[in-house]
Design a protein around this motif. Sequence first.
Motif, PDB file in Angstrom:
ATOM      1  N   PHE A  44     -68.165 -84.770 -15.845  1.00 50.59           N
ATOM      2  CA  PHE A  44     -69.198 -85.658 -16.345  1.00 50.59           C
ATOM      3  C   PHE A  44     -70.009 -86.261 -15.195  1.00 50.59           C
ATOM      4  O   PHE A  44     -71.235 -86.384 -15.290  1.00 50.59           O
ATOM      5  N   LEU A  45     -69.343 -86.609 -14.105  1.00 51.50           N
ATOM      6  CA  LEU A  45     -70.066 -87.174 -12.960  1.00 51.50           C
ATOM      7  C   LEU A  45     -70.983 -86.152 -12.305  1.00 51.50           C
ATOM      8  O   LEU A  45     -72.099 -86.491 -11.888  1.00 51.50           O
ATOM      9  N   TRP A  46     -70.535 -84.912 -12.207  1.00 49.77           N
ATOM     10  CA  TRP A  46     -71.405 -83.873 -11.647  1.00 49.77           C
ATOM     11  C   TRP A  46     -72.631 -83.676 -12.528  1.00 49.77           C
ATOM     12  O   TRP A  46     -73.735 -83.478 -12.032  1.00 49.77           O
ATOM     13  N   ALA A  47     -72.440 -83.716 -13.847  1.00 54.67           N
ATOM     14  CA  ALA A  47     -73.583 -83.551 -14.750  1.00 54.67           C
ATOM     15  C   ALA A  47     -74.581 -84.691 -14.585  1.00 54.67           C
ATOM     16  O   ALA A  47     -75.792 -84.465 -14.613  1.00 54.67           O
ATOM     17  N   ILE A  48     -74.103 -85.912 -14.381  1.00 53.91           N
ATOM     18  CA  ILE A  48     -74.994 -87.048 -14.178  1.00 53.91           C
ATOM     19  C   ILE A  48     -75.766 -86.900 -12.864  1.00 53.91           C
ATOM     20  O   ILE A  48     -76.973 -87.151 -12.806  1.00 53.91           O
TER      21      ILE A  48
END
Length: 67
Positions: A44-48
Amino acid sequence: MPSSILLQSGGGAGAVFFLFFLVTIGLAVWTYSDARRNSGHPAFLWAIVVFLAPILGILLYILLGRN
């Protein structure tokens, strides 16, 4: 006649922005699904990161995020 008025009103800039937005969303979705399979970091952090800074984010993910 209406098509020339549409072109004069700057409608092309909105289309380019919308296309860039769609590509950014696609990159974020691809990064999330790839990070779930190939990364030890939270997907999720990489997507953000990719959504907020698309070019830098995808380069960082490819260089640092994948195992």
